[in-house]
Design an enzyme around this catalytic site. Structure first.
Site, PDB file in Angstrom:
ATOM      1  CG  ASN A  66     -14.190  10.270  -0.441  1.00 57.60           C
ATOM      2  OD1 ASN A  66     -14.310   9.758  -1.561  1.00 57.60           O
ATOM      3  ND2 ASN A  66     -14.564   9.639   0.654  1.00 57.60           N
ATOM      4  CB  THR A  67     -18.680  12.087  -2.909  1.00 56.36           C
ATOM      5  OG1 THR A  67     -20.064  11.960  -2.566  1.00 56.36           O
ATOM      6  CG2 THR A  67     -18.356  11.143  -4.045  1.00 56.36           C
ATOM      7  CG  HIS A  68     -18.657   7.927   2.792  1.00 58.85           C
ATOM      8  ND1 HIS A  68     -17.899   6.804   2.536  1.00 58.85           N
ATOM      9  CD2 HIS A  68     -19.500   7.593   3.784  1.00 58.85           C
ATOM     10  CE1 HIS A  68     -18.276   5.832   3.343  1.00 58.85           C
ATOM     11  NE2 HIS A  68     -19.244   6.282   4.114  1.00 58.85           N
ATOM     12  CG  LEU A  98      -4.837   6.342  -2.256  1.00 61.47           C
ATOM     13  CD1 LEU A  98      -5.058   7.626  -3.036  1.00 61.47           C
ATOM     14  CD2 LEU A  98      -3.843   5.432  -2.973  1.00 61.47           C
ATOM     15  NE  ARG A 150      -3.592  -0.468   2.392  1.00 66.59           N
ATOM     16  CZ  ARG A 150      -4.620  -0.908   1.647  1.00 66.59           C
ATOM     17  NH1 ARG A 150      -5.190  -0.096   0.791  1.00 66.59           N
ATOM     18  NH2 ARG A 150      -5.060  -2.141   1.769  1.00 66.59           N
ATOM     19  CG  ASP A 167     -14.857   7.130   4.576  1.00 66.65           C
ATOM     20  OD1 ASP A 167     -14.526   7.741   3.543  1.00 66.65           O
ATOM     21  OD2 ASP A 167     -15.216   5.938   4.564  1.00 66.65           O
TER      22      ASP A 167
HETATM   23  C1  GRF Z   1     -20.440   6.643  -4.799  1.00 67.50           C
HETATM   24  O1  GRF Z   1     -21.591   6.338  -4.034  1.00 67.50           O
HETATM   25  C2  GRF Z   1     -19.330   7.126  -3.928  1.00 67.50           C
HETATM   26  O2  GRF Z   1     -19.774   7.912  -2.851  1.00 67.50           O
HETATM   27  C3  GRF Z   1     -18.775   5.837  -3.432  1.00 67.50           C
HETATM   28  O3  GRF Z   1     -18.728   5.031  -4.592  1.00 67.50           O
HETATM   29  C4  GRF Z   1     -19.830   5.392  -5.416  1.00 67.50           C
HETATM   30  C5  GRF Z   1     -19.281   5.612  -6.805  1.00 67.50           C
HETATM   31  O4  GRF Z   1     -20.300   5.458  -7.758  1.00 67.50           O
HETATM   32  N1  GRF Z   1     -17.515   5.998  -2.770  1.00 67.50           N
HETATM   33  P1  GRF Z   1     -19.997   5.314  -9.315  1.00 67.50           P
HETATM   34  O5  GRF Z   1     -19.034   4.165  -9.518  1.00 67.50           O
HETATM   35  O6  GRF Z   1     -19.397   6.614  -9.779  1.00 67.50           O
HETATM   36  O7  GRF Z   1     -21.340   5.074  -9.920  1.00 67.50           O
END
Ligand code: GRF
Length: 202
Positions: free
Chosen positions: A118-120, A104, A76, A156
């Site tokens: 990041n989006t979670h 990472l 890693r 996160d």
């Molecule tokens: C999203 O829900 C993001 O928050 C998560 O992975 C998903 C990605 O979706 N970490 P996609 O592969 O772009 O459809």
């Protein structure tokens, strides 16, 4: 800013980043036009995936940095350094993680010193990690959602920039709930990245 997008999956969030009219946040667009404020300079993937096809079809520079292993012997530290090096080589100065399947480690953040977002798919700090949607369903929560935050070596857990709630409906399975969350992410993430790039967010 030159945006680098990290992805591993179907790339629908990447598609939203490529398609969003980022003037929408200032009231000038519909939210569905061509990217106005973000310059997606590079898409980096860790495995062959639809996101790679999306990037190539859009004519965006796409780089596959393949993982040598998905097992316990995965290096890693070396991989994290490799990813940072590719981003720096392409003069990326803002990163958006969009469903990247490799965690990472601190080595990445030591080498790549510019902001990483990041989006979670949960309302952090609830349900961190890769199985957020399944865990929200298993917990029986009535409300979940998505969070855009600054990514740090602590997974996160970085500072939250934006959140939006999504109700859990009776009969939801993980796929249905995740798709409704992603519908929100596809709007909230480009908007939030644009606001961040304009210096409107911390
Ligand atoms: C999203 O829900 C993001 O928050 C998560 O992975 C998903 C990605 O979706 N970490 P996609 O592969 O772009 O459809």
């Amino acid at each position: 800013m030159r945006l680098g997008v990290l992805a591993s999956g179907t790339g629908t969030i990447l598609e939203a980043l490529l398609a969003a009219d980022l003037d929408a946040g200032r009231g000038a667009g519909s939210g569905a036009g061509p990217a106005a404020d973000l310059d997606v300079a590079l898409v980096l993937v860790d495995r062959p995936c639809r996101a790679l096809d999306v990037a190539e079809a859009a004519g965006v520079t796409a780089v596959l940095v393949p993982r040598a292993s998905f097992g316990a012997d995965f290096d890693r530290v070396a991989y994290s350094k490799d990813v940072a090096t590719v981003l720096l080589d392409h003069d990326v100065d803002l990163v958006a993680i969009a469903g990247f399947g490799t965690v990472l480690d601190a080595t990445f953040f030591d080498h790549f010193r510019s902001p990483v977002l990041n989006t979670h798919p949960s309302l952090l700090p609830a349900f961190k990690g890769w199985h957020a949607v399944d865990e929200a369903l298993a917990a029986g929560v009535k409300l979940t959602g998505c969070t855009v935050h600054i990514a740090t070596a602590d997974v996160d857990a970085g500072p939250i920039l934006a959140q939006e709630a999504v109700p859990v409906l009776s009969g939801d399975d993980a796929a249905a709930l995740h798709e409704r969350i992603k519908t929100v992410e596809r709007r909230l993430y480009p908007e939030t990245i644009a606001r961040f790039a304009r210096g409107e967010l911390p």
